[in-house]
Design a protein around this motif. Sequence first.
Motif, PDB file in Angstrom:
ATOM      1  N   ARG A 606      17.286  -3.677  -3.992  1.00  0.00           N
ATOM      2  CA  ARG A 606      15.934  -2.428  -4.434  1.00  0.00           C
ATOM      3  C   ARG A 606      14.755  -2.553  -2.739  1.00  0.00           C
ATOM      4  O   ARG A 606      14.240  -2.207  -3.141  1.00  0.00           O
ATOM      5  N   LYS A 607      15.104  -3.836  -2.356  1.00  0.00           N
ATOM      6  CA  LYS A 607      13.731  -4.887  -1.797  1.00  0.00           C
ATOM      7  C   LYS A 607      14.215  -3.874  -0.668  1.00  0.00           C
ATOM      8  O   LYS A 607      13.239  -3.638   0.279  1.00  0.00           O
ATOM      9  N   ARG A 608      15.721  -3.632   0.069  1.00  0.00           N
ATOM     10  CA  ARG A 608      15.626  -3.298   1.292  1.00  0.00           C
ATOM     11  C   ARG A 608      15.329  -1.357   0.868  1.00  0.00           C
ATOM     12  O   ARG A 608      15.063  -0.430   1.506  1.00  0.00           O
ATOM     13  N   ALA A 609      15.638  -1.046  -0.089  1.00  0.00           N
ATOM     14  CA  ALA A 609      15.015   0.451  -0.515  1.00  0.00           C
ATOM     15  C   ALA A 609      13.331   0.790  -0.359  1.00  0.00           C
ATOM     16  O   ALA A 609      12.965   1.226   0.123  1.00  0.00           O
ATOM     17  N   GLU A 610      12.956  -0.625  -0.999  1.00  0.00           N
ATOM     18  CA  GLU A 610      11.524  -0.324  -0.445  1.00  0.00           C
ATOM     19  C   GLU A 610      11.326  -0.526   0.306  1.00  0.00           C
ATOM     20  O   GLU A 610      10.294   0.145   0.670  1.00  0.00           O
ATOM     21  N   GLU A 611      11.552  -1.214   1.682  1.00  0.00           N
ATOM     22  CA  GLU A 611      11.281  -1.610   2.892  1.00  0.00           C
ATOM     23  C   GLU A 611      11.787   0.084   3.970  1.00  0.00           C
ATOM     24  O   GLU A 611      10.746   0.224   4.460  1.00  0.00           O
ATOM     25  N   ARG A 612      12.469   0.889   3.030  1.00  0.00           N
ATOM     26  CA  ARG A 612      13.128   1.395   4.115  1.00  0.00           C
ATOM     27  C   ARG A 612      12.123   2.805   3.427  1.00  0.00           C
ATOM     28  O   ARG A 612      11.443   3.638   3.930  1.00  0.00           O
ATOM     29  N   LEU A 613      11.367   2.424   1.900  1.00  0.00           N
ATOM     30  CA  LEU A 613      10.582   3.799   1.597  1.00  0.00           C
ATOM     31  C   LEU A 613       9.315   2.887   2.547  1.00  0.00           C
ATOM     32  O   LEU A 613       8.298   3.887   2.238  1.00  0.00           O
ATOM     33  N   ARG A 614       8.748   1.835   2.629  1.00  0.00           N
ATOM     34  CA  ARG A 614       7.467   1.236   3.229  1.00  0.00           C
ATOM     35  C   ARG A 614       7.470   1.977   4.521  1.00  0.00           C
ATOM     36  O   ARG A 614       6.610   2.455   4.579  1.00  0.00           O
ATOM     37  N   LEU A 615       8.123   1.872   5.088  1.00  0.00           N
ATOM     38  CA  LEU A 615       8.782   3.261   7.059  1.00  0.00           C
ATOM     39  C   LEU A 615       8.187   4.580   6.194  1.00  0.00           C
ATOM     40  O   LEU A 615       7.172   5.052   6.985  1.00  0.00           O
ATOM     41  N   VAL A 616       8.906   5.270   5.687  1.00  0.00           N
ATOM     42  CA  VAL A 616       8.851   7.138   5.264  1.00  0.00           C
ATOM     43  C   VAL A 616       7.246   6.933   4.788  1.00  0.00           C
ATOM     44  O   VAL A 616       7.072   7.329   5.196  1.00  0.00           O
ATOM     45  N   ILE A 617       6.668   5.438   3.552  1.00  0.00           N
ATOM     46  CA  ILE A 617       5.450   6.111   3.438  1.00  0.00           C
ATOM     47  C   ILE A 617       4.666   5.643   4.928  1.00  0.00           C
ATOM     48  O   ILE A 617       3.315   6.796   4.423  1.00  0.00           O
ATOM     49  N   HIS A 618       4.225   4.974   5.740  1.00  0.00           N
ATOM     50  CA  HIS A 618       3.707   4.874   6.604  1.00  0.00           C
ATOM     51  C   HIS A 618       3.992   6.285   7.376  1.00  0.00           C
ATOM     52  O   HIS A 618       3.104   6.381   8.102  1.00  0.00           O
ATOM     53  N   GLU A 619       5.464   5.978   7.155  1.00  0.00           N
ATOM     54  CA  GLU A 619       5.323   7.126   8.329  1.00  0.00           C
ATOM     55  C   GLU A 619       4.562   8.258   7.501  1.00  0.00           C
ATOM     56  O   GLU A 619       4.098   9.598   8.392  1.00  0.00           O
ATOM     57  N   GLU A 667      -2.179  -1.124   0.184  1.00  0.00           N
ATOM     58  CA  GLU A 667      -1.074  -1.242  -0.316  1.00  0.00           C
ATOM     59  C   GLU A 667      -0.108  -0.611  -0.665  1.00  0.00           C
ATOM     60  O   GLU A 667       0.512  -0.638  -1.976  1.00  0.00           O
ATOM     61  N   ALA A 668       0.701   0.078   0.307  1.00  0.00           N
ATOM     62  CA  ALA A 668       1.776   0.946  -0.332  1.00  0.00           C
ATOM     63  C   ALA A 668       2.072   2.257  -1.161  1.00  0.00           C
ATOM     64  O   ALA A 668       3.091   2.465  -1.313  1.00  0.00           O
ATOM     65  N   TRP A 669       0.433   2.511  -0.942  1.00  0.00           N
ATOM     66  CA  TRP A 669       0.959   3.537  -2.412  1.00  0.00           C
ATOM     67  C   TRP A 669       1.434   3.091  -3.493  1.00  0.00           C
ATOM     68  O   TRP A 669       2.046   3.824  -4.465  1.00  0.00           O
ATOM     69  N   LEU A 670       0.830   1.492  -3.902  1.00  0.00           N
ATOM     70  CA  LEU A 670       1.215   1.154  -5.269  1.00  0.00           C
ATOM     71  C   LEU A 670      -0.072   0.949  -5.885  1.00  0.00           C
ATOM     72  O   LEU A 670      -0.003   0.607  -7.000  1.00  0.00           O
ATOM     73  N   GLY A 671      -1.120   0.904  -5.339  1.00  0.00           N
ATOM     74  CA  GLY A 671      -2.609   0.934  -6.468  1.00  0.00           C
ATOM     75  C   GLY A 671      -3.432   0.193  -5.621  1.00  0.00           C
ATOM     76  O   GLY A 671      -3.247   0.010  -4.101  1.00  0.00           O
ATOM     77  N   ALA A 672      -4.802   0.336  -5.760  1.00  0.00           N
ATOM     78  CA  ALA A 672      -6.240   0.180  -4.542  1.00  0.00           C
ATOM     79  C   ALA A 672      -7.078  -1.202  -5.327  1.00  0.00           C
ATOM     80  O   ALA A 672      -7.176  -0.355  -6.856  1.00  0.00           O
ATOM     81  N   GLU A 673      -7.580  -1.679  -5.084  1.00  0.00           N
ATOM     82  CA  GLU A 673      -8.771  -2.597  -5.865  1.00  0.00           C
ATOM     83  C   GLU A 673      -9.756  -1.941  -5.478  1.00  0.00           C
ATOM     84  O   GLU A 673     -10.388  -0.989  -5.161  1.00  0.00           O
ATOM     85  N   LEU A 674     -10.160  -1.920  -7.096  1.00  0.00           N
ATOM     86  CA  LEU A 674     -11.782  -0.325  -7.295  1.00  0.00           C
ATOM     87  C   LEU A 674     -12.624  -0.846  -6.067  1.00  0.00           C
ATOM     88  O   LEU A 674     -13.565  -0.162  -6.006  1.00  0.00           O
ATOM     89  N   ALA A 675     -12.526  -2.562  -5.935  1.00  0.00           N
ATOM     90  CA  ALA A 675     -14.006  -3.018  -5.437  1.00  0.00           C
ATOM     91  C   ALA A 675     -13.423  -2.269  -3.649  1.00  0.00           C
ATOM     92  O   ALA A 675     -14.492  -2.058  -3.018  1.00  0.00           O
ATOM     93  N   ASP A 676     -12.671  -2.315  -3.509  1.00  0.00           N
ATOM     94  CA  ASP A 676     -11.850  -2.030  -2.199  1.00  0.00           C
ATOM     95  C   ASP A 676     -12.683  -0.355  -2.023  1.00  0.00           C
ATOM     96  O   ASP A 676     -12.658   0.532  -1.171  1.00  0.00           O
ATOM     97  N   VAL A 677     -12.369   0.292  -3.258  1.00  0.00           N
ATOM     98  CA  VAL A 677     -12.198   2.133  -3.152  1.00  0.00           C
ATOM     99  C   VAL A 677     -14.093   2.310  -3.359  1.00  0.00           C
ATOM    100  O   VAL A 677     -14.135   3.277  -2.007  1.00  0.00           O
ATOM    101  N   VAL A 678     -14.778   1.625  -3.407  1.00  0.00           N
ATOM    102  CA  VAL A 678     -16.179   1.223  -3.904  1.00  0.00           C
ATOM    103  C   VAL A 678     -16.317   1.000  -2.508  1.00  0.00           C
ATOM    104  O   VAL A 678     -17.732   1.417  -2.042  1.00  0.00           O
ATOM    105  N   ALA A 679     -16.268   0.483  -1.968  1.00  0.00           N
ATOM    106  CA  ALA A 679     -17.020   0.178  -0.567  1.00  0.00           C
ATOM    107  C   ALA A 679     -16.637   1.144   0.196  1.00  0.00           C
ATOM    108  O   ALA A 679     -17.357   1.246   1.182  1.00  0.00           O
ATOM    109  N   GLY A 680     -15.858   1.551   0.382  1.00  0.00           N
ATOM    110  CA  GLY A 680     -14.585   2.919   1.348  1.00  0.00           C
ATOM    111  C   GLY A 680     -15.902   3.756   1.153  1.00  0.00           C
ATOM    112  O   GLY A 680     -16.237   5.146   1.426  1.00  0.00           O
ATOM    113  N   ALA A 681     -16.217   4.277  -0.412  1.00  0.00           N
ATOM    114  CA  ALA A 681     -16.365   5.592  -0.327  1.00  0.00           C
ATOM    115  C   ALA A 681     -18.328   5.271  -0.213  1.00  0.00           C
ATOM    116  O   ALA A 681     -19.704   5.845   0.280  1.00  0.00           O
ATOM    117  N   LEU A 682     -18.854   3.822  -0.590  1.00  0.00           N
ATOM    118  CA  LEU A 682     -20.760   3.618  -0.031  1.00  0.00           C
ATOM    119  C   LEU A 682     -20.291   3.410   1.308  1.00  0.00           C
ATOM    120  O   LEU A 682     -21.979   3.011   2.265  1.00  0.00           O
TER     121      LEU A 682
END
Length: 823
Positions: A606-619, A667-682
């Motif tokens: 699963r970790k190897r698959a996640e690593e491959r998925l991470r590369l695909v997500i970055h791409e 965050e590899a599209w696993l989620g994001a901290e609300l404080a980071d989202v607020v900071a990015g918007a403001l």
Amino acid sequence: MIPVLPLLPRSAPHSRGAQLASMAAACVAVAMLGASAWITYANLAGVEASDALGSQVRRAQFATETLLSHLKDAETGQRGFLLTGNPAYLEPYDAARRRLDTDFTRLEQAPLLGNGRTAAIGRMRDLATAKLAELGQTVELGRAGQTGAALDIVRTNRGKDIMDALRAEADFLQTDAENALAHAEALSTSGWVWAEPLCLAVLATILLAVIAMEQRRFRGVIAANFARLERFTRAFGLAPGMLRARDGRITFWGEGAEHLYGYPAQAALGRVSHDLLRTRFPIPLPRIEAVLNRDGQWQGELVHRRHDGAELVVASHWAVHPGEAGEPESVIELFADITALKQTAADLEFRELKLRLALDASDLGAWRWDVLDDRNGLVLDARCKALFGFGPDASVSYADWTAAIPPDDRARVLAEMARALDPADPDDGYLGEHRAVHADGRVLRLASAGRAAFEPDPAAAAGRRAVRIMGTIRDVTVVREAEQERQRAAALLRTIMETAPGLIYAKDRNGRMLLANESALDLIGKPWAEVEGRLDVEYLDDPVQAEALMANDRRIMETGQVEELEELVGTEGAQPRVWLSTKTPLRDADGQVTGLVGVSVEITERKRAEERLRLVIHELNHRVKNTLVTVQAIAAQTLRGANACVRQAFEARLIALSSAHDVLTREAWLGAELADVVAGALTPHGWPDPARFRVSGPPVRLQPRAAVALAMGLHELATNALKHGALSVREGEVQIRWGIGGNDAPRFHLTWTERGGPVAAAPTRRGFGTKLVERSLAQDLGGTARITFAPDGITCTVEAPLAEVAAAAEVVPFLRVGNWGER
């Protein structure tokens, strides 16, 4: 006055009348002399008979008291032997038994008149025989080791009743003797009353001689009586006792009392006995005096204090001694020192109490089976009876006991007990466990332990024979049920451990292995004998991996928190394997951490698959950003001739969307901290200027969909505030607060509040930004979003179920070892 007969002269004529007168006078004189002689002889015989009767009375009294004393000695020896088990107490007991026949012979050889006395002596012999039988029975029980049964016979007070009856018969004999003596003395003295006128003349001539002779004889009789009285007094004085007046003052204090209490006679005589001995009574003294006045005697236990201060417990017997007129004149007190016996009884009672406390504390019942007693051989205490469903006062026979044991267990129990009672078997112990059917129908599991007792028997082949078996019993139903439950749980645990796809293991507080399934042993590559009780560093191939595992275990046991984490464990020469481990602190009954339990599932693939998925997500992210740049360029070309505000708004929305994508990409599209989202918007609007923005709220990790929706919504609100709201003036500020509320169904809420800006008036129509916030944001979050226009500024309130907003708990990454994952 003695009459003198006239003497006739020899020369006087002897007429027939004178001769007749002389003969008549002579006859009268002879008759008077004969009558006087006969009366004197009768009185002397009466005196001698009275003296003989008095001697017989004293002999009878002495024989009676000796008989009672010997019976009391036998009883004292029996009580001492039963209470202490010391055979030395049987010496006075046997001696007293041997003397009793002699005592009865003496009593029967001193008979007095009357058939009632002979019948009383016969009754005394019957009572003494019954008393000896009772004493002999208890002594034999004591010799056989059945002290409890012997004491039970003593506690029936049958022996005391026999002794009371003996005392009553003895009192009857003494009273009868004293009455006979008084009657004889009355007869001997009454003759003088009617004989004095008749014998006055004759006695005048012989009175002096008779009196002289009788005085001499009476002196001898009185001297003999005084000698006997002195011997009796000396014998009474040797016994512990005293004689006191009715007011309590001591009038006689013998050597026995002096030896017992240490007070010489000169120090005791004239003193009040209870003051001298500082007596402690079992009941108030007036009540004792009332019994003494009513019955003429009292007996009980008293506590006296010796001259040296030591306390004595005595068995005291009081008897009223009447005066000459029959009135109570004095009290005879006899004592028997029972201090040692009382101490022995107290020690025995204390030992019995300790035994009972021990049995109660251990929830044990006691039982005894006297195999030689066919009728009453089985003895169970109350706790033992309760285990079988019998009442505490129920009489339980051997048949009742065996009937309560199911047939399947009965034969085995009886066989094991017969083996323990077999004289030829060297093992005298008995251990057994069996079922018992309670009176209410319950089936209990009972465990018994006992030991057989034997006595020498030369006639037996083994040289001994069994007399009893005794032991304890307890209810082990709950223990056996718990044991069965534990076995079922252990079997279930073994099944789970063997069928589970992952690793299952347990360690103690120091990290030493306590339990591991076959999968864990296969991974380690060693048998259980080389793993049990050892640390990870002692059986794992890679010491770095072992130290990392032990560090994780120590942290979890120190914090006491359950953790889910990734760990690397592999064999030597092979690529490390990744395991998702869930580790839980192991606690004792007091809540203290004593170790941990872990379950690990391999997630290498699963970790190897996640690593491959991470590369695909970055791409993919890279291509999405390129696409957004292309869209931005196309929009700029397309809207070149359009309104500048429209073009800028579109570009700003694309930038906000790109910023949200940047946060999710990190965050590899696993989620994001609300404080980071607020900071990015403001950030494009002056964040983090504290004079312009006030942001607060707990950490919340957003789902990717919620992160994008909130980023776009906050961008629209910030753009509107910059153009028309609080951010359009220097004094304006924006407050953003969020939190989580509710228990059963937690909800997420966020508030955007503007203060210090221009007066906010509600628009005549809803623009795209308002619709984006109220509709799209509410739809993406599965909740509500509402914008309120007020004179002091705009307020936007967002509410949604927490499950629709927050991301699942993230797996804590383990520090990777080696070069795993590098390409």
